[in-house]
Design a protein around this motif. Structure first.
Motif, PDB file in Angstrom:
ATOM      1  N   GLU A  61       0.838  -1.204   0.000  1.00  9.09           N
ATOM      2  CA  GLU A  61       0.000   0.000   0.000  1.00  9.09           C
ATOM      3  C   GLU A  61       0.870   1.250   0.000  1.00  9.09           C
ATOM      4  N   GLU A  62       1.921   1.251   0.821  1.00  8.16           N
ATOM      5  CA  GLU A  62       2.825   2.400   0.884  1.00  8.16           C
ATOM      6  C   GLU A  62       3.548   2.589  -0.444  1.00  8.16           C
ATOM      7  N   GLU A  63       3.962   1.501  -1.066  1.00  2.87           N
ATOM      8  CA  GLU A  63       4.645   1.575  -2.361  1.00  2.87           C
ATOM      9  C   GLU A  63       3.700   2.147  -3.425  1.00  2.87           C
ATOM     10  N   ILE A  64       2.465   1.698  -3.418  1.00  2.00           N
ATOM     11  CA  ILE A  64       1.468   2.204  -4.370  1.00  2.00           C
ATOM     12  C   ILE A  64       1.251   3.697  -4.142  1.00  2.00           C
ATOM     13  N   GLU A  65       1.116   4.096  -2.881  1.00  2.00           N
ATOM     14  CA  GLU A  65       0.895   5.503  -2.543  1.00  2.00           C
ATOM     15  C   GLU A  65       2.107   6.344  -2.959  1.00  2.00           C
ATOM     16  N   ARG A  66       3.326   5.818  -2.718  1.00  2.00           N
ATOM     17  CA  ARG A  66       4.550   6.533  -3.073  1.00  2.00           C
ATOM     18  C   ARG A  66       4.624   6.721  -4.597  1.00  2.00           C
ATOM     19  N   ARG A  67       4.312   5.663  -5.351  1.00  2.18           N
ATOM     20  CA  ARG A  67       4.347   5.754  -6.823  1.00  2.18           C
ATOM     21  C   ARG A  67       3.281   6.720  -7.336  1.00  2.18           C
ATOM     22  N   LYS A  68       2.134   6.684  -6.704  1.00  3.03           N
ATOM     23  CA  LYS A  68       1.053   7.581  -7.084  1.00  3.03           C
ATOM     24  C   LYS A  68       1.495   9.037  -6.901  1.00  3.03           C
ATOM     25  N   MET A  69       2.140   9.320  -5.792  1.00  5.50           N
ATOM     26  CA  MET A  69       2.622  10.671  -5.526  1.00  5.50           C
ATOM     27  C   MET A  69       3.701  11.070  -6.527  1.00  5.50           C
ATOM     28  N   GLU A  70       4.584  10.143  -6.876  1.00  2.00           N
ATOM     29  CA  GLU A  70       5.621  10.441  -7.855  1.00  2.00           C
ATOM     30  C   GLU A  70       5.001  10.807  -9.206  1.00  2.00           C
ATOM     31  N   VAL A  71       4.035  10.028  -9.635  1.00  2.00           N
ATOM     32  CA  VAL A  71       3.367  10.297 -10.916  1.00  2.00           C
ATOM     33  C   VAL A  71       2.655  11.644 -10.849  1.00  2.00           C
ATOM     34  N   TRP A  72       1.978  11.914  -9.733  1.00  2.00           N
ATOM     35  CA  TRP A  72       1.258  13.172  -9.568  1.00  2.00           C
ATOM     36  C   TRP A  72       2.229  14.349  -9.642  1.00  2.00           C
ATOM     37  N   GLU A  73       3.374  14.229  -8.980  1.00  2.00           N
ATOM     38  CA  GLU A  73       4.374  15.299  -9.005  1.00  2.00           C
ATOM     39  C   GLU A  73       4.908  15.506 -10.419  1.00  2.00           C
ATOM     40  N   ARG A  74       5.137  14.413 -11.155  1.00  2.00           N
ATOM     41  CA  ARG A  74       5.619  14.538 -12.530  1.00  2.00           C
ATOM     42  C   ARG A  74       4.567  15.222 -13.412  1.00  2.00           C
ATOM     43  N   VAL A  75       3.314  14.862 -13.212  1.00  2.00           N
ATOM     44  CA  VAL A  75       2.235  15.478 -13.989  1.00  2.00           C
ATOM     45  C   VAL A  75       2.162  16.976 -13.687  1.00  2.00           C
ATOM     46  N   GLN A  76       2.251  17.343 -12.413  1.00  2.00           N
ATOM     47  CA  GLN A  76       2.203  18.754 -12.032  1.00  2.00           C
ATOM     48  C   GLN A  76       3.377  19.522 -12.641  1.00  2.00           C
ATOM     49  N   ALA A  77       4.563  18.922 -12.603  1.00  2.00           N
ATOM     50  CA  ALA A  77       5.738  19.567 -13.187  1.00  2.00           C
ATOM     51  C   ALA A  77       5.540  19.756 -14.690  1.00  2.00           C
ATOM     52  N   GLN A  78       5.034  18.721 -15.349  1.00  2.00           N
ATOM     53  CA  GLN A  78       4.793  18.804 -16.794  1.00  2.00           C
ATOM     54  C   GLN A  78       3.760  19.882 -17.105  1.00  2.00           C
ATOM     55  N   LEU A  79       2.702  19.969 -16.288  1.00  2.00           N
ATOM     56  CA  LEU A  79       1.677  21.000 -16.499  1.00  2.00           C
ATOM     57  C   LEU A  79       2.279  22.391 -16.357  1.00  2.00           C
ATOM     58  N   GLY A  80       3.166  22.559 -15.389  1.00  2.00           N
ATOM     59  CA  GLY A  80       3.835  23.843 -15.211  1.00  2.00           C
ATOM     60  C   GLY A  80       4.664  24.208 -16.428  1.00  2.00           C
TER      61      GLY A  80
END
Length: 174
Positions: free
Chosen positions: A53-72
């Motif tokens: 669960e923690e690994e899934i949450e960590r990966r989810k956050m990584e993807v979210w951060e990458r998406v936010q950076a790309q949007l910026g």
């Protein structure tokens, strides 16, 4: 966002230990002989589950951060491209600004025309409906007038006939 989970492991004696987020709980007819092993299996399963669960949450956050950076980056590039386009337009034609202003005015007038066009179509439909209703009532009126003429003619004919009968009756009395 951890959801309460339940896992069970069987011992050799057939008893079960239920592990939930609140800890192990004894069920039914348990034997205390293998409970330490059951607890270890349950804890191991629970820790494995939590780790996943923690690994899934960590990966989810990584993807979210990458998406936010790309949007910026996309937003910055969009602004940059808009500035470049404006500069290119300014370089092209000395009357380009006037042309752009006239085009904006045309767009504004066009936007104002759309609802007016809809209103015109609506009013034309209302006019057509009213005209149809008017014509229908005129047709109905003409039919009623014809019926009235027929009734009056029939009434006059019957009255004349009755007058003739009365007249003959009077003549026969003399």
């Amino acid at each position: 966002m951890m959801q309460p989970t339940t896992a069970s492991a069987s011992s050799a004696a057939g008893s079960a230990v239920v592990v939930s987020s609140s800890g192990p709980q004894m069920t039914g007819s348990q034997s205390f002989n293998g409970s330490a092993t059951d607890d270890e299996v349950s804890r191991s399963a629970l820790s494995t589950f939590k780790a996943k669960e923690e690994e899934i949450e960590r990966r989810k956050m990584e993807v979210w951060e990458r998406v936010q950076a790309q949007l910026g980056r996309v937003e910055e590039e969009s602004k940059r491209l808009a500035m470049i386009r404006e500069e290119l337009e300014a370089l092209g034609d000395p009357t380009g600004k006037e042309v752009a202003q006239v085009r904006k005015k045309i767009d504004t007038v066009n936007k104002e025309l759309k609802p007016l066009g809809v209103t015109v179509q609506k009013k034309e439909k209302e006019y057509k409906d009213a005209l149809d209703a008017f014509n229908e009532k005129n047709k109905e009126k003409a039919q009623l007038i014809n019926k009235l003429v027929e009734l009056v003619s029939e009434s006059e004919r019957l009255r004349l006939k009755k007058l003739e009968e009365l007249s003959k009756s009077m003549d026969s009395m003399r």
